[in-house]
Design a protein around this motif. Structure first.
Motif, PDB file in Angstrom:
ATOM      1  N   ALA A  54       1.027  -1.152  -0.025  1.00  0.00           N
ATOM      2  CA  ALA A  54       0.052   0.003   0.152  1.00  0.00           C
ATOM      3  C   ALA A  54       0.812   1.231   0.068  1.00  0.00           C
ATOM      4  O   ALA A  54       2.098   1.164   0.200  1.00  0.00           O
ATOM      5  CB  ALA A  54      -0.922  -0.098   1.348  1.00  0.00           C
ATOM      6  N   PRO A  55       0.312   2.416  -0.276  1.00  0.00           N
ATOM      7  CA  PRO A  55       1.146   3.680  -0.150  1.00  0.00           C
ATOM      8  C   PRO A  55       1.718   3.723   1.306  1.00  0.00           C
ATOM      9  O   PRO A  55       1.061   3.257   2.073  1.00  0.00           O
ATOM     10  CB  PRO A  55      -0.065   4.819  -0.211  1.00  0.00           C
ATOM     11  CG  PRO A  55      -1.137   3.930  -1.100  1.00  0.00           C
ATOM     12  CD  PRO A  55      -1.253   2.680  -0.502  1.00  0.00           C
ATOM     13  N   MET A 112       5.668   3.825  -2.033  1.00  0.00           N
ATOM     14  CA  MET A 112       4.965   2.543  -1.937  1.00  0.00           C
ATOM     15  C   MET A 112       5.905   1.656  -0.768  1.00  0.00           C
ATOM     16  O   MET A 112       6.967   1.932  -0.669  1.00  0.00           O
ATOM     17  CB  MET A 112       4.574   1.678  -2.818  1.00  0.00           C
ATOM     18  CG  MET A 112       3.897   2.094  -3.950  1.00  0.00           C
ATOM     19  SD  MET A 112       2.108   2.390  -3.358  1.00  0.00           S
ATOM     20  CE  MET A 112       1.678   0.501  -3.342  1.00  0.00           C
ATOM     21  N   ARG A 113       4.958   0.948   0.097  1.00  0.00           N
ATOM     22  CA  ARG A 113       5.728  -0.097   1.069  1.00  0.00           C
ATOM     23  C   ARG A 113       5.128  -1.432   0.987  1.00  0.00           C
ATOM     24  O   ARG A 113       3.987  -1.512   0.843  1.00  0.00           O
ATOM     25  CB  ARG A 113       5.709   0.631   2.400  1.00  0.00           C
ATOM     26  CG  ARG A 113       6.417  -0.259   3.527  1.00  0.00           C
ATOM     27  CD  ARG A 113       6.622   0.178   4.706  1.00  0.00           C
ATOM     28  NE  ARG A 113       8.061   1.155   4.691  1.00  0.00           N
ATOM     29  CZ  ARG A 113       8.418   1.815   5.548  1.00  0.00           C
ATOM     30  NH1 ARG A 113       7.671   1.849   6.659  1.00  0.00           N
ATOM     31  NH2 ARG A 113       9.308   2.762   5.160  1.00  0.00           N
ATOM     32  N   GLY A 114       5.951  -2.368   1.031  1.00  0.00           N
ATOM     33  CA  GLY A 114       5.329  -3.731   0.998  1.00  0.00           C
ATOM     34  C   GLY A 114       6.028  -4.299   2.329  1.00  0.00           C
ATOM     35  O   GLY A 114       7.098  -3.998   2.491  1.00  0.00           O
ATOM     36  N   PRO A 150      11.019  -7.182  -8.915  1.00  0.00           N
ATOM     37  CA  PRO A 150      12.174  -6.441  -9.160  1.00  0.00           C
ATOM     38  C   PRO A 150      12.333  -5.138  -8.017  1.00  0.00           C
ATOM     39  O   PRO A 150      13.298  -4.415  -8.152  1.00  0.00           O
ATOM     40  CB  PRO A 150      11.797  -5.711 -10.301  1.00  0.00           C
ATOM     41  CG  PRO A 150      10.145  -5.643 -10.513  1.00  0.00           C
ATOM     42  CD  PRO A 150       9.913  -7.060  -9.529  1.00  0.00           C
ATOM     43  N   ALA A 151      11.525  -5.086  -7.107  1.00  0.00           N
ATOM     44  CA  ALA A 151      11.539  -4.172  -5.982  1.00  0.00           C
ATOM     45  C   ALA A 151      12.589  -4.323  -4.982  1.00  0.00           C
ATOM     46  O   ALA A 151      12.771  -5.593  -4.872  1.00  0.00           O
ATOM     47  CB  ALA A 151       9.966  -3.988  -5.213  1.00  0.00           C
ATOM     48  N   PRO A 152      13.159  -3.579  -4.557  1.00  0.00           N
ATOM     49  CA  PRO A 152      14.387  -3.864  -3.426  1.00  0.00           C
ATOM     50  C   PRO A 152      13.520  -4.542  -2.288  1.00  0.00           C
ATOM     51  O   PRO A 152      12.534  -4.346  -1.659  1.00  0.00           O
ATOM     52  CB  PRO A 152      14.720  -2.771  -2.901  1.00  0.00           C
ATOM     53  CG  PRO A 152      13.723  -1.364  -3.321  1.00  0.00           C
ATOM     54  CD  PRO A 152      12.823  -2.176  -4.555  1.00  0.00           C
ATOM     55  N   ARG A 153      14.394  -5.383  -1.462  1.00  0.00           N
ATOM     56  CA  ARG A 153      13.968  -6.250  -0.385  1.00  0.00           C
ATOM     57  C   ARG A 153      15.030  -5.970   0.707  1.00  0.00           C
ATOM     58  O   ARG A 153      16.035  -5.949   0.374  1.00  0.00           O
ATOM     59  CB  ARG A 153      13.805  -7.515  -0.540  1.00  0.00           C
ATOM     60  CG  ARG A 153      12.923  -7.672  -1.912  1.00  0.00           C
ATOM     61  CD  ARG A 153      12.589  -9.486  -2.085  1.00  0.00           C
ATOM     62  NE  ARG A 153      13.838 -10.066  -2.294  1.00  0.00           N
ATOM     63  CZ  ARG A 153      14.526 -10.536  -3.407  1.00  0.00           C
ATOM     64  NH1 ARG A 153      13.814  -9.904  -4.406  1.00  0.00           N
ATOM     65  NH2 ARG A 153      15.603 -10.983  -3.552  1.00  0.00           N
ATOM     66  N   VAL A 161      10.722  -6.322   4.086  1.00  0.00           N
ATOM     67  CA  VAL A 161      10.325  -4.977   3.348  1.00  0.00           C
ATOM     68  C   VAL A 161      10.650  -4.475   2.053  1.00  0.00           C
ATOM     69  O   VAL A 161      11.767  -4.631   1.772  1.00  0.00           O
ATOM     70  CB  VAL A 161      10.625  -3.800   4.832  1.00  0.00           C
ATOM     71  CG1 VAL A 161      10.142  -2.578   4.378  1.00  0.00           C
ATOM     72  CG2 VAL A 161      10.027  -4.319   5.902  1.00  0.00           C
ATOM     73  N   SER A 162       9.941  -3.857   1.611  1.00  0.00           N
ATOM     74  CA  SER A 162      10.192  -3.124   0.051  1.00  0.00           C
ATOM     75  C   SER A 162       9.527  -1.960   0.098  1.00  0.00           C
ATOM     76  O   SER A 162       8.314  -1.579   0.194  1.00  0.00           O
ATOM     77  CB  SER A 162       9.363  -4.250  -0.937  1.00  0.00           C
ATOM     78  OG  SER A 162       9.943  -5.406  -1.102  1.00  0.00           O
TER      79      SER A 162
END
Length: 605
Positions: A54-55, A112-114, A150-153, A161-162
């Motif tokens: 989510a944002p 965004m944050r995962g 492809p998002a950073p982890r 966390v991404s």
């Protein structure tokens, strides 16, 4: 914690995930509906496992929807920085289950944050997490989960966390795949191709059904899709709901596991799917049923596992607080050992409906039906636990006797209508007449002009509202009109129908419960058959307003807090919606007791 109505479902016909309107996957059992959960925040909190995408500012979404007639969910947030969309789905099962999330920039640039928090065994086990090439790998015992994006982890507080920013036109995929930890790495899934495959699958499935022109076609379609999502494709079994232990009373102990195949729920779901034109599901369910009930008909259970397993021991999970502190959390269901005579009627009715809808008869299928009927002949006059699974002394429930009548009626009519089917038709017709007379003599209160819950009792029960729908009496029979009026007067709250009067149906548990939604749909049907169409339509449209923003219903409704209660999405609520909507679509003549079917849908009566 999110409310029950804040959740949407995505699934792959073997399991399902619940996604909140804040972008959090808070419930997912892998690899099956009844497996242990790797995301169990729904029944405790984030530390029990969840996946938020989510944002950065978080909060509830601006809007969400399913893409057309599919189980592909789109959730959008409008922020000060721009608009972002998250697309959630589970592609049709290949070798391993996947849940795919695609973050799409709609306008501007949105931070965004995962946060992926995996906890196996219903939040009880933290996995070992490390990198395996371009994937994150989490392992604990038999379970392995891989995340590819492809998002950073980065690791933080036992979570992955991404942090990233998505701009207009960009799409960032996340693919989570489960496998057994001892098996080779599963095949890599391409997120965009999987999205197209999933859209095509669901759109093709919907196209197979009947055209449903009418004012409620969208509601019917969404409910049929939801019912399909609750089917377990490998065996043809149908689960009652995708969750366990969502409470019937917030803070109370009525928290049950619904991730199993109740014959009653599955049969009614089957009827709704057949009415929608889906015979493949009927064929698969019949095959599942024949395997599940194989053996002595005296051993028929009210419910089975997804694969037909009979032992469903009930246990509690003390490390979970429960949804909004509604303990205990239960897995398994001890109700499997109850005697509920109505199940024979519902099962034989469902098989009759499938036969009349065009499903080819088989010798094995008829032999099982005859065996079930012959056993019912010897036990129909015994007390049982009833439709509501009352955990107390058995009684002669009126609804159970009516459904025993249905069994005899459908079997006798099958022999009369189909020369290839053999059976003691005169004996079954005589039994049908005997049960009919017994119900009228002992299940009806002449002084109050109403059917009652059980023989010799005065309490009312909403289950008797199905009497005209199954053809036991015409809908405009004075006894049914009296029953409708009595239930409206004594068994409603805020205009909606209770299951029963609690003082007469004590299950040994403290507290009250919400309004079981199917009961109000049964009132819609009863009003409809009574010729009271205006009242039926008004009640039905009020019930439609209780659905959440993506058209889903749980088991019950709390009229005081105005919120959904119980396990979700609930098959019992959705098949009742479909049945009522089709009745209202089709219309009927005053005084007819023949159930109404949608044009093109054969009748089993």
């Amino acid at each position: 914690m999110s409310r029950i109505e804040d959740y949407a479902i995505v699934g792959d016909l073997q399991t399902a995930a619940l996604v909140s309107n804040e972008g959090s996957v808070d419930w997912l059992c892998l690899p099956r509906f009844d497996s242990s959960a790797c995301f169990a925040a729904l029944l405790d909190g984030p530390e029990a496992g969840c996946w938020v995408l989510a944002p950065v500012d978080g909060g509830g979404c601006t809007r969400r929807r399913y893409v057309d007639e599919t189980l592909v969910l789109e959730t959008e947030w409008e922020t000060e920085q721009g608009t972002v969309r998250v697309i959630d789905f589970m592609p049709p099962r290949g070798h391993a289950p996947d849940i795919v999330r695609i973050v799409e920039g709609v306008s501007g640039s949105v931070p965004m944050r995962g946060r992926l928090t995996l906890r196996f065994d219903y939040g009880n086990v933290r996995p070992w997490v490390h990198h395996d090439g371009d994937q994150m790998l989490a392992v604990a015992g038999p379970d392995a989960v891989r995340l590819r994006t492809p998002a950073p982890r980065r690791g933080q507080d036992w979570s992955t966390v991404s942090d990233f920013t998505v701009s207009a036109g960009e799409r960032v995929p996340f693919v989570l795949t489960w496998s057994r930890s001892h098996e080779p790495r599963p095949e890599v899934v391409d997120a965009e191709r999987a999205l197209q495959d999933t859209l095509t699958y669901w759109q093709d499935w919907c196209d197979r059904g009947h055209d449903l022109d009418g004012p409620y076609q969208d509601a019917i379609r969404r409910s049929l899709l939801t019912l399909k999502a609750l089917t377990y494709q490998p065996t043809g079994g149908i689960v009652a709901a995708a969750t366990t232990s969502l409470p019937e009373q917030i803070g109370g102990p009525r928290n049950w596991d619904y991730r199993y195949c109740w014959l009653r729920d599955a049969t009614y779901t089957l009827q709704a799917l057949i009415a929608g034109g889906y015979l493949d599901e009927a064929n698969a369910w019949r095959a599942w049923l024949l395997r599940a009930v194989a053996g002595d008909p005296a051993d028929l259970q009210i419910m089975y596992g997804l694969d037909g397993a009979r032992r469903l021991p009930e246990n509690e999970l003390p490390w979970l607080r429960g949804y909004e502190d509604s303990a205990p959390v239960r897995v398994g269901n001890a109700a499997a050992d109850q005697l509920q005579l109505d199940v024979w009627g519902e099962t034989l009715d469902g098989l009759a409906l499938a036969r009349e809808a065009g499903l080819a008869s088989t010798e094995d299928a008829w032999d099982v039906q005859v065996a079930l009927m012959e056993h019912l002949e010897s036990v129909w006059d015994q007390p049982d636990n009833g439709l509501w699974e009352v955990r107390g002394p058995r009684r002669h429930f009126t609804h159970s006797k009516v459904m025993a009548w249905v069994a005899a009626d459908r079997m006798a009519k099958a022999v009369r209508r189909h020369p290839s089917l053999d059976g003691p038709v005169e004996r079954w017709e005589s039994l049908r007449d005997t049960i009919h007379a017994d119900v009228l003599a002992h299940g009806f209160d002449k002084e109050r002009n109403t059917f009652v819950q059980s023989y010799g009792a005065t309490a009312l029960d909403a289950s008797v509202l199905i009497i005209p729908r199954v053809g036991f009496l015409p809908g405009d029979d004075p006894r049914m009109l009296g029953t409708i009026d009595a239930i409206n007067k004594e068994l409603t709250r805020d205009g909606l129908v209770l299951r029963y009067q609690n003082s007469e149906s004590d299950d040994g548990l403290p507290g009250d419960e919400g309004l079981f939604l199917a009961c109000s749909f049964w009132m819609v049907d009863a009003l409809h058959f009574a010729g009271r169409q205006t009242e039926a339509v008004a009640l039905f449209e009020r019930l439609l307003d209780l659905r959440n923003d993506v058209g889903l219903l749980s088991e019950e409704w709390d009229p005081q807090q105005r919120r959904q209660l119980g396990n979700t999405p609930q098959a019992f609520s959705h098949f009742a919606l479909v049945t009522s909507a089709l009745q209202l679509h089709a219309g009927r003549g005053h005084g007819s007791h023949e159930p109404i079917r949608h044009p093109g849908v054969p009748s089993a009566r």
